[in-house]
Design a protein around this motif. Sequence first.
Motif, PDB file in Angstrom:
ATOM      1  N   TYR A 103       0.812  -1.211   0.000  1.00 36.08           N
ATOM      2  CA  TYR A 103       0.000   0.000   0.000  1.00 36.08           C
ATOM      3  C   TYR A 103       0.849   1.265   0.000  1.00 36.08           C
ATOM      4  CZ  TYR A 103      -3.736  -3.227   1.377  1.00 36.08           C
ATOM      5  OH  TYR A 103      -4.637  -4.265   1.427  1.00 36.08           O
ATOM      6  N   THR A 104       2.077   1.160   0.511  1.00 34.00           N
ATOM      7  CA  THR A 104       2.932   2.340   0.644  1.00 34.00           C
ATOM      8  C   THR A 104       4.284   2.195  -0.046  1.00 34.00           C
ATOM      9  OG1 THR A 104       3.942   1.520   2.695  1.00 34.00           O
ATOM     10  CG2 THR A 104       1.884   2.788   2.906  1.00 34.00           C
ATOM     11  N   GLU A 109       6.731   0.796   1.468  1.00 35.09           N
ATOM     12  CA  GLU A 109       7.680   0.841   2.566  1.00 35.09           C
ATOM     13  C   GLU A 109       8.408  -0.494   2.734  1.00 35.09           C
ATOM     14  OE1 GLU A 109       7.561   1.344   7.459  1.00 35.09           O
ATOM     15  OE2 GLU A 109       5.712   1.277   6.270  1.00 35.09           O
TER      16      GLU A 109
END
Length: 398
Positions: A116-117, A119
């Motif tokens: 989603y990010t 990261e």
Amino acid sequence: MSKKRKNPSKLRQLNNWLHLWLGLISGIVVFIVSITGCFYAFQQEIKDSLEPWRFVEVQNKPYVAPSQLLDTAAVYMPNAKPTGLTYANVDGAAAVGFGGMENGKRTFSVVFMNPYTGEFLKKQQPIGSGQFDFFRFIIDGHRALWLPYEVGRPIVGVSTLVFLLLLITGLVMWWPKNWKKSNRDKSFKIKWKAKFKRLNYDLHNVLGFYALLFALILGITGLVWSFQWFDKAVYFIASGGDIKEMGHHHPHSNLENKTLAWNDSLSPLDKAWYKTLEIDEQVKGMYMTPILEDEDDPIEITVYHQEGSWYDHNEYFYDRYTLEPLEQEGSKFSEASFADQLFMMNYDIHIGSVFGLAGKVFAFLISFICASLPVTGFLVWWHKKKKTSKKNSIYKGS
């Protein structure tokens, strides 16, 4: 006057002889392959419980594009070539794999990220670099007995063929001479309160019968990977006479478009990924190869439709220069022939995941029974040998 016991026929004697000596010869291999299969059936569940970085918090927003994940992964694997990119289900981490060589051995590293990010979550140490990896150890034993693969795999393959023959000869030995109740009880029931010798015999005889059909399936699905001739033979029978083409097949990009300039702000892989998300509404996971080797290779994206299994999938192909969709026969499970569907299911059938967690538990139990058969069979033979030796010593001393 009691009737004399009728000697078994020559064919029955041959069957019993084959079952004994083939079992003694292949027993250790069958035990190793079966017991490692027990562990491997739950490799995903065990990894999920021990490796929390495989999971992320579900967010109400779309995943980031492949290029962002690849850029993040490259920071942690400089100068390494990504060999695969995976999106898992909604709470699973994305992963980029990197294949390589170290000290003459193949290695494989994985960088996990939040889909989603983008990261970074975890860089998994290279598998095959000398550090112990439990499931690498298990699969090496299962496939090649911890020997070099060019040596161990043929031994496993031949021993599996022998095991299939043992199941058939075992069925012949199990078959009751008549179907009186006493014989039925011996063939279908385990006498749990009996002495060890009888209990061991029942565990071999009765459990072997109940597991026979499923053990055959495990053996056949394993042999598909062991021998090309077996793979082709099963496909020939399942398809009603078609010849299986070996290796991975895919359509090709049109090299006439090679000189076309790419003017989109998105990379071809990102664009193909977005197109696939628009086409397929049942995405439970995705896999793609980030770097194409040959000039006519297409962009290939595989979409999985069920969590925990691999067979129900669609493969989407795009011309790498124009992103024109390309078609490949049998690339979508729902549209494939029976034979192609069967081979897409082969891995999931082998480990039981075709029926979810319950199927894995069942495959574990069948593998465990298969592992027990060489042990209980050896003990049956050992007890008979001791009994015969005792009789002979009494006869010689009389």
